[in-house]
Design an enzyme around this catalytic site. Structure first.
Site, PDB file in Angstrom:
ATOM      1  N   SER A 160       4.985  -6.169  -6.161  1.00  0.00           N
ATOM      2  CA  SER A 160       5.857  -5.024  -5.906  1.00  0.00           C
ATOM      3  C   SER A 160       5.303  -3.819  -6.653  1.00  0.00           C
ATOM      4  O   SER A 160       4.205  -3.866  -7.223  1.00  0.00           O
ATOM      5  CB  SER A 160       7.292  -5.357  -6.279  1.00  0.00           C
ATOM      6  OG  SER A 160       8.143  -4.366  -5.726  1.00  0.00           O
TER       7      SER A 160
ATOM      8  N   GLY B 220      19.849  -2.850   3.953  1.00  0.00           N
ATOM      9  CA  GLY B 220      18.549  -3.511   3.912  1.00  0.00           C
ATOM     10  C   GLY B 220      18.560  -4.934   3.380  1.00  0.00           C
ATOM     11  O   GLY B 220      17.482  -5.518   3.162  1.00  0.00           O
TER      12      GLY B 220
ATOM     13  N   SER C  11      13.824 -11.590  -6.460  1.00  0.00           N
ATOM     14  CA  SER C  11      12.910 -12.563  -5.845  1.00  0.00           C
ATOM     15  C   SER C  11      12.877 -13.915  -6.571  1.00  0.00           C
ATOM     16  O   SER C  11      12.907 -14.959  -5.905  1.00  0.00           O
ATOM     17  CB  SER C  11      11.499 -11.988  -5.758  1.00  0.00           C
ATOM     18  OG  SER C  11      11.491 -10.923  -4.857  1.00  0.00           O
TER      19      SER C  11
ATOM     20  N   ALA D 112       8.003   1.607   2.512  1.00  0.00           N
ATOM     21  CA  ALA D 112       8.864   0.863   3.439  1.00  0.00           C
ATOM     22  C   ALA D 112       8.719   1.407   4.863  1.00  0.00           C
ATOM     23  O   ALA D 112       8.592   0.639   5.827  1.00  0.00           O
ATOM     24  CB  ALA D 112      10.322   0.944   2.978  1.00  0.00           C
TER      25      ALA D 112
ATOM     26  N   ASN E 298       9.531  12.617   8.826  1.00  0.00           N
ATOM     27  CA  ASN E 298       9.393  12.704   7.366  1.00  0.00           C
ATOM     28  C   ASN E 298       9.443  14.169   6.989  1.00  0.00           C
ATOM     29  O   ASN E 298       9.087  15.042   7.781  1.00  0.00           O
ATOM     30  CB  ASN E 298       8.072  12.083   6.894  1.00  0.00           C
ATOM     31  CG  ASN E 298       8.162  11.565   5.458  1.00  0.00           C
ATOM     32  OD1 ASN E 298       8.628  10.455   5.245  1.00  0.00           O
ATOM     33  ND2 ASN E 298       7.763  12.360   4.481  1.00  0.00           N
TER      34      ASN E 298
ATOM     35  N   LYS F 115       1.368  -2.519  -5.053  1.00  0.00           N
ATOM     36  CA  LYS F 115       1.239  -2.900  -3.640  1.00  0.00           C
ATOM     37  C   LYS F 115      -0.028  -2.359  -2.968  1.00  0.00           C
ATOM     38  O   LYS F 115      -0.498  -2.941  -1.993  1.00  0.00           O
ATOM     39  CB  LYS F 115       2.466  -2.431  -2.857  1.00  0.00           C
ATOM     40  CG  LYS F 115       3.698  -3.294  -3.068  1.00  0.00           C
ATOM     41  CD  LYS F 115       4.845  -2.819  -2.198  1.00  0.00           C
ATOM     42  CE  LYS F 115       5.966  -3.822  -2.163  1.00  0.00           C
ATOM     43  NZ  LYS F 115       7.064  -3.396  -1.283  1.00  0.00           N
TER      44      LYS F 115
ATOM     45  N   GLY G 139       6.974   6.477   3.633  1.00  0.00           N
ATOM     46  CA  GLY G 139       6.515   5.924   2.372  1.00  0.00           C
ATOM     47  C   GLY G 139       6.155   4.464   2.562  1.00  0.00           C
ATOM     48  O   GLY G 139       5.797   4.033   3.678  1.00  0.00           O
TER      49      GLY G 139
ATOM     50  N   VAL H 176      17.264   0.837   4.981  1.00  0.00           N
ATOM     51  CA  VAL H 176      16.580  -0.240   4.242  1.00  0.00           C
ATOM     52  C   VAL H 176      17.092  -0.403   2.817  1.00  0.00           C
ATOM     53  O   VAL H 176      16.823  -1.401   2.164  1.00  0.00           O
ATOM     54  CB  VAL H 176      15.050  -0.050   4.225  1.00  0.00           C
ATOM     55  CG1 VAL H 176      14.492  -0.054   5.643  1.00  0.00           C
ATOM     56  CG2 VAL H 176      14.634   1.194   3.478  1.00  0.00           C
TER      57      VAL H 176
HETATM   58  P1  NAD Z   1       8.394   5.530  -1.292  1.00  0.00           P
HETATM   59  O1  NAD Z   1       8.511   6.323  -2.557  1.00  0.00           O
HETATM   60  O2  NAD Z   1       7.097   4.930  -0.940  1.00  0.00           O
HETATM   61  O3  NAD Z   1       8.851   6.474  -0.061  1.00  0.00           O
HETATM   62  C1  NAD Z   1       9.968   7.312  -0.158  1.00  0.00           C
HETATM   63  C2  NAD Z   1      10.288   7.907   1.211  1.00  0.00           C
HETATM   64  O4  NAD Z   1      11.515   8.644   1.096  1.00  0.00           O
HETATM   65  C3  NAD Z   1       9.238   8.886   1.723  1.00  0.00           C
HETATM   66  O5  NAD Z   1       9.201   8.805   3.134  1.00  0.00           O
HETATM   67  C4  NAD Z   1       9.795  10.230   1.283  1.00  0.00           C
HETATM   68  O6  NAD Z   1       9.349  11.293   2.100  1.00  0.00           O
HETATM   69  C5  NAD Z   1      11.287  10.010   1.474  1.00  0.00           C
HETATM   70  N1  NAD Z   1      12.099  10.866   0.624  1.00  0.00           N
HETATM   71  C6  NAD Z   1      12.187  10.830  -0.736  1.00  0.00           C
HETATM   72  N2  NAD Z   1      13.050  11.773  -1.163  1.00  0.00           N
HETATM   73  C7  NAD Z   1      13.508  12.405  -0.057  1.00  0.00           C
HETATM   74  C8  NAD Z   1      14.436  13.467   0.162  1.00  0.00           C
HETATM   75  N3  NAD Z   1      15.045  14.070  -0.857  1.00  0.00           N
HETATM   76  N4  NAD Z   1      14.678  13.835   1.425  1.00  0.00           N
HETATM   77  C9  NAD Z   1      14.057  13.227   2.465  1.00  0.00           C
HETATM   78  N5  NAD Z   1      13.179  12.213   2.329  1.00  0.00           N
HETATM   79  C10 NAD Z   1      12.912  11.823   1.081  1.00  0.00           C
HETATM   80  O7  NAD Z   1       9.530   4.442  -1.397  1.00  0.00           O
HETATM   81  P2  NAD Z   1       9.565   3.047  -0.604  1.00  0.00           P
HETATM   82  O8  NAD Z   1       8.818   2.031  -1.364  1.00  0.00           O
HETATM   83  O9  NAD Z   1       9.222   3.310   0.824  1.00  0.00           O
HETATM   84  O10 NAD Z   1      11.097   2.667  -0.730  1.00  0.00           O
HETATM   85  C11 NAD Z   1      12.080   3.372   0.023  1.00  0.00           C
HETATM   86  C12 NAD Z   1      13.383   2.581  -0.019  1.00  0.00           C
HETATM   87  O11 NAD Z   1      13.191   1.354   0.669  1.00  0.00           O
HETATM   88  C13 NAD Z   1      13.824   2.219  -1.440  1.00  0.00           C
HETATM   89  O12 NAD Z   1      15.196   2.465  -1.527  1.00  0.00           O
HETATM   90  C14 NAD Z   1      13.554   0.719  -1.523  1.00  0.00           C
HETATM   91  O13 NAD Z   1      14.500   0.075  -2.346  1.00  0.00           O
HETATM   92  C15 NAD Z   1      13.747   0.304  -0.084  1.00  0.00           C
HETATM   93  N6  NAD Z   1      13.041  -0.941   0.288  1.00  0.00           N
HETATM   94  C16 NAD Z   1      13.789  -1.940   0.806  1.00  0.00           C
HETATM   95  C17 NAD Z   1      13.164  -3.123   1.183  1.00  0.00           C
HETATM   96  C18 NAD Z   1      13.998  -4.246   1.759  1.00  0.00           C
HETATM   97  O14 NAD Z   1      13.491  -5.364   1.846  1.00  0.00           O
HETATM   98  N7  NAD Z   1      15.223  -3.988   2.190  1.00  0.00           N
HETATM   99  C19 NAD Z   1      11.777  -3.277   1.041  1.00  0.00           C
HETATM  100  C20 NAD Z   1      11.036  -2.210   0.509  1.00  0.00           C
HETATM  101  C21 NAD Z   1      11.689  -1.036   0.137  1.00  0.00           C
END
Ligand code: NAD
Length: 291
Positions: free
Chosen positions: A73, A261, A28, A141, A161, A77, A139, A238
């Protein structure tokens, strides 16, 4: 600090920033400072390593110092919502904020993650309005993507999920979407691959909003059999590091139109930049110089 920056920063320069922990890997500061320099604006954007416990004091310091705005972040959040004066409907529905704007001491919490995802869909000519969209992940995202899709006029949302601690959050999100938006939303267990195949048959967009495929989960995928995805489906994962997860590689090999993403990342930043400065982020320039 190089000469160019030394000459740019004056007594009038306004501060922008990011509160997170860990933070040193963040893209960022570079993204926002490239945009600031390109547009010749009088701001500087810095990263502040602040964790959940330190957040309330850090926010009061930002208010006192009249910092114009900042991104938030992990792990901050959710807690940031307890530190501000106003929460936008999207941030309230999502239950999290990644952007705070300071208007003369009054702090407003926004969430631009979902906006970034929807703008990325528009960029790739798959605007969410009127669509049926399947989203894997409830989660941070996944919730932001789901809520913003509903707010932006998606017709139907199929959310998947696994039954982990995020399941309850998914149920709460669904209740909010049903009572506060016009979108029809249904939640399924990710283990139910028949339900997934059925949802995909009626969806034109599939978004994997989980971290499956990155970090400790690199090489893993939520969809071992991508043949259940209809060929005209637009697929977004993502995750952007790695740039190509196993899921995206499988989708690419199957001839599906897909993206990671990174565009969502740029566009959540651009939406925050516009809130901070009132200017459009010069995305072509930023993309070309991020390296
Ligand atoms: P989080 O920890 O809040 O959520 C994780 C999600 O993944 C949950 O839905 C969980 O159930 C699922 N999950 C985890 N392990 C799993 C498995 N073994 N099998 C099935 N599902 C599983 O994380 P988050 O903050 O939502 O981030 C998720 C991803 O999104 C990360 O890789 C992050 O880098 C990415 N992200 C990208 C952007 C972007 O701008 N592109 C923005 C935010 C987050």
């Amino acid at each position: 600090m190089n000469d160019e920056v030394m000459q740019t920063i004056t007594g009038r320069t306004e501060l922008l920033g990011l509160l997170a922990h860990p933070i040193r890997h963040s893209q960022s500061p570079r993204m926002h400072n490239l945009a600031i320099a390109r547009l010749g604006l009088d701001y500087a954007y810095l990263a502040f390593e602040v964790d959940d416990e330190e957040l309330p004091a850090a926010v009061e310091a930002m208010r006192t110092l009249k910092v114009r705005g900042w991104n938030v972040s992990m792990p901050n959040k959710m807690r940031i919502l307890t530190c501000v004066d106003t929460i936008t409907p999207a941030a309230e529905l999502i239950g999290a904020s990644n952007t705070v704007v300071n208007e003369d001491g009054r702090l407003t919490a926004y969430n631009t993650d979902g906006v970034g995802a929807m703008e990325a869909l528009r960029f790739f000519d798959h605007a969410p309005e009127g669509r049926t969209i399947t989203i894997i992940g409830a989660g941070g995202a996944g919730t932001a993507v789901t809520v913003q899709a509903a707010l932006d006029g998606a017709a139907a949302l199929n959310i998947f999920n696994r039954r982990d601690p995020f399941w309850d959050n998914a149920e709460r999100t669904l209740e909010k979407i049903s009572s506060r938006t016009g979108a029809a939303a249904v939640l399924h267990d990710l283990a139910d691959q028949d339900a997934l195949a059925g949802a995909l048959a009626e969806s034109s967009v599939l978004i994997d909003a989980t971290n499956v495929g990155m970090g400790a989960l690199e090489g893993r995928t939520n969809l071992p059999d991508v043949s259940i995805i209809p060929p005209e489906t637009f697929v977004m994962h993502v995750v952007y590091s790695p740039a190509e997860t196993r899921f995206l590689r499988d989708c690419g090999r199957a001839g599906l139109q897909c993206t990671n993403g990174i565009e969502m990342m740029y566009r959540q930043g651009a939406a925050a930049f516009e809130l901070f400065t009132g200017h459009d982020m010069p995305l072509d320039y930023v993309r070309a110089h991020m390296g």
